[in-house]
Every structure is written in C-alpha cells, then in structure tokens.
Design a protein around this motif. Structure first.
Motif, PDB file in Angstrom:
ATOM      1  N   TYR A   1     -33.241  87.244 -40.838  1.00 49.46           N
ATOM      2  CA  TYR A   1     -33.109  88.315 -41.826  1.00 49.46           C
ATOM      3  C   TYR A   1     -31.792  89.090 -41.685  1.00 49.46           C
ATOM      4  N   ALA A   2     -30.975  88.747 -40.705  1.00 54.67           N
ATOM      5  CA  ALA A   2     -29.787  89.553 -40.409  1.00 54.67           C
ATOM      6  C   ALA A   2     -28.861  89.667 -41.612  1.00 54.67           C
ATOM      7  N   LEU A   3     -28.575  88.566 -42.263  1.00 55.89           N
ATOM      8  CA  LEU A   3     -27.645  88.597 -43.392  1.00 55.89           C
ATOM      9  C   LEU A   3     -28.193  89.417 -44.557  1.00 55.89           C
ATOM     10  N   SER A   4     -29.477  89.327 -44.798  1.00 58.28           N
ATOM     11  CA  SER A   4     -30.074  90.104 -45.890  1.00 58.28           C
ATOM     12  C   SER A   4     -30.052  91.599 -45.575  1.00 58.28           C
ATOM     13  N   VAL A   5     -30.124  91.960 -44.297  1.00 59.39           N
ATOM     14  CA  VAL A   5     -30.011  93.369 -43.918  1.00 59.39           C
ATOM     15  C   VAL A   5     -28.639  93.904 -44.312  1.00 59.39           C
ATOM     16  N   TYR A   6     -27.614  93.105 -44.055  1.00 64.94           N
ATOM     17  CA  TYR A   6     -26.251  93.497 -44.440  1.00 64.94           C
ATOM     18  C   TYR A   6     -26.148  93.694 -45.945  1.00 64.94           C
ATOM     19  N   VAL A   7     -26.654  92.746 -46.709  1.00 58.02           N
ATOM     20  CA  VAL A   7     -26.546  92.805 -48.170  1.00 58.02           C
ATOM     21  C   VAL A   7     -27.330  93.990 -48.724  1.00 58.02           C
ATOM     22  N   LEU A   8     -28.498  94.239 -48.184  1.00 62.20           N
ATOM     23  CA  LEU A   8     -29.360  95.295 -48.710  1.00 62.20           C
ATOM     24  C   LEU A   8     -28.813  96.698 -48.445  1.00 62.20           C
ATOM     25  N   HIS A   9     -28.256  96.920 -47.283  1.00 64.93           N
ATOM     26  CA  HIS A   9     -27.874  98.302 -46.955  1.00 64.93           C
ATOM     27  C   HIS A   9     -26.432  98.631 -47.316  1.00 64.93           C
ATOM     28  N   PHE A  10     -25.657  97.642 -47.772  1.00 63.35           N
ATOM     29  CA  PHE A  10     -24.225  97.876 -47.941  1.00 63.35           C
ATOM     30  C   PHE A  10     -23.738  97.595 -49.363  1.00 63.35           C
TER      31      PHE A  10
ATOM     32  N   LEU B   1     -28.323 107.564 -34.459  1.00 66.28           N
ATOM     33  CA  LEU B   1     -27.528 106.347 -34.377  1.00 66.28           C
ATOM     34  C   LEU B   1     -28.235 105.248 -33.583  1.00 66.28           C
ATOM     35  N   VAL B   2     -29.167 105.638 -32.746  1.00 67.94           N
ATOM     36  CA  VAL B   2     -29.930 104.650 -31.969  1.00 67.94           C
ATOM     37  C   VAL B   2     -31.145 104.151 -32.746  1.00 67.94           C
ATOM     38  N   ILE B   3     -31.836 105.063 -33.401  1.00 68.42           N
ATOM     39  CA  ILE B   3     -33.118 104.735 -34.040  1.00 68.42           C
ATOM     40  C   ILE B   3     -32.947 104.231 -35.466  1.00 68.42           C
ATOM     41  N   LEU B   4     -32.089 104.874 -36.251  1.00 67.66           N
ATOM     42  CA  LEU B   4     -31.987 104.545 -37.675  1.00 67.66           C
ATOM     43  C   LEU B   4     -31.612 103.086 -37.949  1.00 67.66           C
ATOM     44  N   PRO B   5     -30.678 102.475 -37.192  1.00 70.56           N
ATOM     45  CA  PRO B   5     -30.390 101.057 -37.450  1.00 70.56           C
ATOM     46  C   PRO B   5     -31.611 100.153 -37.312  1.00 70.56           C
ATOM     47  N   VAL B   6     -32.471 100.451 -36.334  1.00 67.62           N
ATOM     48  CA  VAL B   6     -33.688  99.658 -36.159  1.00 67.62           C
ATOM     49  C   VAL B   6     -34.617  99.851 -37.346  1.00 67.62           C
ATOM     50  N   PHE B   7     -34.765 101.102 -37.779  1.00 69.44           N
ATOM     51  CA  PHE B   7     -35.611 101.407 -38.931  1.00 69.44           C
ATOM     52  C   PHE B   7     -35.110 100.686 -40.181  1.00 69.44           C
ATOM     53  N   ILE B   8     -33.799 100.741 -40.415  1.00 62.91           N
ATOM     54  CA  ILE B   8     -33.211 100.085 -41.589  1.00 62.91           C
ATOM     55  C   ILE B   8     -33.413  98.581 -41.516  1.00 62.91           C
ATOM     56  N   TYR B   9     -33.252  98.007 -40.340  1.00 60.26           N
ATOM     57  CA  TYR B   9     -33.449  96.562 -40.179  1.00 60.26           C
ATOM     58  C   TYR B   9     -34.878  96.175 -40.546  1.00 60.26           C
ATOM     59  N   VAL B  10     -35.844  96.944 -40.060  1.00 60.91           N
ATOM     60  CA  VAL B  10     -37.255  96.641 -40.329  1.00 60.91           C
ATOM     61  C   VAL B  10     -37.567  96.768 -41.812  1.00 60.91           C
ATOM     62  N   VAL B  11     -37.074  97.835 -42.446  1.00 65.59           N
ATOM     63  CA  VAL B  11     -37.318  98.039 -43.878  1.00 65.59           C
ATOM     64  C   VAL B  11     -36.693  96.907 -44.694  1.00 65.59           C
ATOM     65  N   CYS B  12     -35.470  96.555 -44.360  1.00 64.53           N
ATOM     66  CA  CYS B  12     -34.789  95.470 -45.079  1.00 64.53           C
ATOM     67  C   CYS B  12     -35.497  94.135 -44.862  1.00 64.53           C
ATOM     68  N   MET B  13     -36.024  93.927 -43.672  1.00 65.89           N
ATOM     69  CA  MET B  13     -36.830  92.729 -43.423  1.00 65.89           C
ATOM     70  C   MET B  13     -38.016  92.664 -44.372  1.00 65.89           C
ATOM     71  N   GLY B  14     -38.692  93.801 -44.549  1.00 65.08           N
ATOM     72  CA  GLY B  14     -39.846  93.840 -45.436  1.00 65.08           C
ATOM     73  C   GLY B  14     -39.473  93.529 -46.874  1.00 65.08           C
ATOM     74  N   VAL B  15     -38.344  94.082 -47.329  1.00 65.26           N
ATOM     75  CA  VAL B  15     -37.883  93.832 -48.699  1.00 65.26           C
ATOM     76  C   VAL B  15     -37.539  92.358 -48.880  1.00 65.26           C
ATOM     77  N   GLU B  16     -36.809  91.803 -47.930  1.00 64.44           N
ATOM     78  CA  GLU B  16     -36.408  90.402 -48.031  1.00 64.44           C
ATOM     79  C   GLU B  16     -37.616  89.470 -47.920  1.00 64.44           C
ATOM     80  N   PHE B  17     -38.583  89.843 -47.108  1.00 66.90           N
ATOM     81  CA  PHE B  17     -39.799  89.041 -46.995  1.00 66.90           C
ATOM     82  C   PHE B  17     -40.516  88.956 -48.345  1.00 66.90           C
TER      83      PHE B  17
END
Length: 348
Positions: A275-284, A311-327
């Motif tokens: 899901y890494a690439l979709s996280v980039y596309v979704l948040h940027f 800066l520590v927590i928000l990237p993880v949260f965004i990754y998880v949310v973007c994973m859900g959207v891409e799923f």
C-alpha cells in the motif's frame, strides 16, 4: 481479503526491504507534515524540530530507488497500467472533491491534465519512476555487459558529477549540472545502478550496526550543518535537503545497507508494504494537500513537544487511513472485474 493478501504480497522479497518501504513512506509523510507546518522563524521550537525530523526523513526517496535497483526492475506494462489506473482514479476523485468542498474553482485547461496525471507530472515521483521503469531494460543490459571495475569507475564519476558537485553548488550558490535537486531521471538512474552494484558485488565487512550508526551520524550532521550555515547566512538554509547532496546520499546508503543485513519474514509486513505507493498518491494530491493538513488536521497549531508527538504518530495514522481507502478501491475494482468476467461467461 484473502485474494488481496495472496496476490499482492511479494513472494520473492524478504520482509526486511518491505519494512524499509513502509518506514520510508512514513518518512515521506513526516517530511510533508514539516512542509505543511511551514515554521521558518529562526529560533522557534518548531524550526529546530522541522530541521531535526526532516534531516532523518529526507533519505526516503533515494532509498526507494536503491531498492528498485537492488532487486532490478522487470518491465511489466500490465503492472504499470495498474499503477496508472490507481493514480488516475485518485487524481480525478480529488479534483471532484476539491470542487465539492470549494477549495478549487474549475479550470478546464488545467484540470484536464489531472485525467493524465502520470504523463503530466501531477505526482513528480510517479512520473520519474515510470521513466525509470521504461529505461530499466537498457540499464539492466548495461549492467550485464560492463565489468565490475568499469562500473565502479562509472559510479565514482556519477557520484562526483551528480552528488559532490551539486552539494558545493548549493553551498556556494552556483548552478549544478542538472539543476533538478535530484528530483529527475539522472539521480534515479545513478541510484538504480548503485543498487544493482550493491546486489551483485558488495559484501559486508563489518557489523550491520555500523550502518545504523552511520545513518544517524549522516542525519545529525545534515541537521547541525544546515542549522549552523543558516545562522552564518542569516536566513533558513534548506538546500542540502535536496536528493542529490552528500549527506542525503550517504544517509540513504547507510539506512539501506542496515536493512539489507537484517533478517525478517512477515506476511503482514509484506502486505502492508503493497500500500506504500497508494499512501503517497492519496496524501499528496496538489489540490488537496494543504486542505487536509492545514484545514482539517491543523498541523500548524502544534508546537513544542506536541508537534514532536504529532510527527511520530500522524504518519502512522495517515498510512492506516490511506490503506483503508485503497483497500476499498481494490475491492471495488475486483468486484467490477469479476462482474465483467461473469457477464462474458454468461454470453457463452
């Protein structure tokens, strides 16, 4: 779920590099948060926090290209087509979303480009990576033909021209050869060739923890050097965060080499990494980036230790949310595909 878990989980690559992919995407999100925060007031706490975190995170893109070179890209038009579809879907959806919430006014000529986000470079990394993929058969053939000694000479020449020289050009304010800050195909090809060299010829001679320490020293050195240079110049100096500079290059090598030496096998890590690439596309997305980070998440209001935690927590949260959207997108596309295939079968 099982279909996705089975089809998208890498079967060849070990989990160490997949974990590195996830970490680097978290770094990228973290770096983008510092961009959204925009704390350029020298002496402010957020100013130092941004310099510190971004100095550690800026290696991420270079590491991604090193991983591609290490494994070698096998050009698959179908796979690139799937990526293009994913990027186009989100590109168009976010245009519609930005029109709906009122943060963007329709501009037919400009908005038409979002229908072709890859060739119009709406996401710079995606576009340059596509070019690298199309060049990869020739780069692979070149690696197969050239001997180790001449490859080492080539890499040293590329390092001098496209890493050392740009570093000095930023320090003394004169034009570098490429003038693209490492965001172009030249830096990508250099890192790709270097990744291939590491895979084919490099053997570790000392503890893997030396690489981890080296990464830390490179990042801290980058942070301290830029802060010091900023005070000498009298304004925030950030040019050494460019991808074709010495500290970023060395830091990326050290981080990559550390993960190359560790041994991890995890089906979950491999799945999350898809899901890494979709996280980039979704948040940027260029139309919604500022809206999400400043209007919704309000990252600019955080200061001091609250900003550090963010800066520590928000990237993880965004990754998880973007994973859900891409799923959900994958599920919808899979359902549509099965429906189409079912309709074709019923005709016969």
């Amino acid at each position: 779920m099982n279909k996705f878990l089975g089809k998208n989980t890498p079967s060849i690559r070990e989990s160490n590099m997949e974990l590195l992919r996830v970490l680097c995407m978290l770094f990228i999100v973290c770096g983008h948060i510092t961009l959204a925060h925009k704390s350029d007031l020298m002496g402010d706490s957020s100013y130092y926090i941004n310099y510190f975190f971004r100095s550690f995170a800026v290696v991420a893109v270079n590491v991604y290209v090193l991983i591609s070179g290490y494994y070698g890209i096998k050009l698959k038009v179908k796979k690139l087509g799937e990526i293009n579809t994913m990027v186009t879907v989100y590109s168009v959806l976010f245009v519609l979303f930005s029109l709906w919430v009122g943060i963007h006014k329709l501009q037919i000529r400009k908005d038409f480009l979002f229908l072709f986000p890859v060739i119009t470079k709406q996401y710079w990394f995606i576009t340059v990576y596509f070019v690298l993929c199309f060049l990869s058969p020739f780069l692979n053939l070149f690696i197969d033909k050239i001997d180790k000694k001449n490859l080492e000479r080539l890499l040293l020449t590329l390092f001098a021209c496209f890493c050392l020289l740009p570093t000095f050009s930023f320090l003394f304010n004169f034009p570098s050869i490429t003038e693209d800050a490492g965001y172009g195909i030249v830096n990508f090809c250099f890192l790709y060739l270097l990744g291939r060299y590491i895979r084919l010829y490099y053997r570790r001679n000392f503890s893997k923890y030396v690489y981890w320490i080296g990464y830390g020293i490179a990042a801290l050195g980058l942070c301290i050097f830029q802060l010091s240079y900023s005070y000498i110049l009298g304004f925030p100096f950030t040019s050494l965060w460019s991808y074709d500079t010495f500290f970023v290059f060395i830091g990326a090598i050290f981080l990559f080499m550390y993960f190359r030496e560790i041994k991890i096998r995890s089906r979950l890590i491999n799945y999350v990494a898809t899901y890494a690439l979709s996280v980039y596309v979704l948040h940027f997305h260029p139309l919604t980036f500022s809206y999400f980070f400043n209007d919704i998440l309000k990252v600019q209001k955080y200061e001091g230790w609250e900003y550090v935690v963010l800066l520590v927590i928000l990237p993880v949260f965004i990754y998880v949310v973007c994973m859900g959207v891409e799923f959900l997108r994958r599920c919808c596309f899979l359902a549509i595909k099965e429906c189409i295939n079912g309709s074709r079968l019923n005709r016969f």
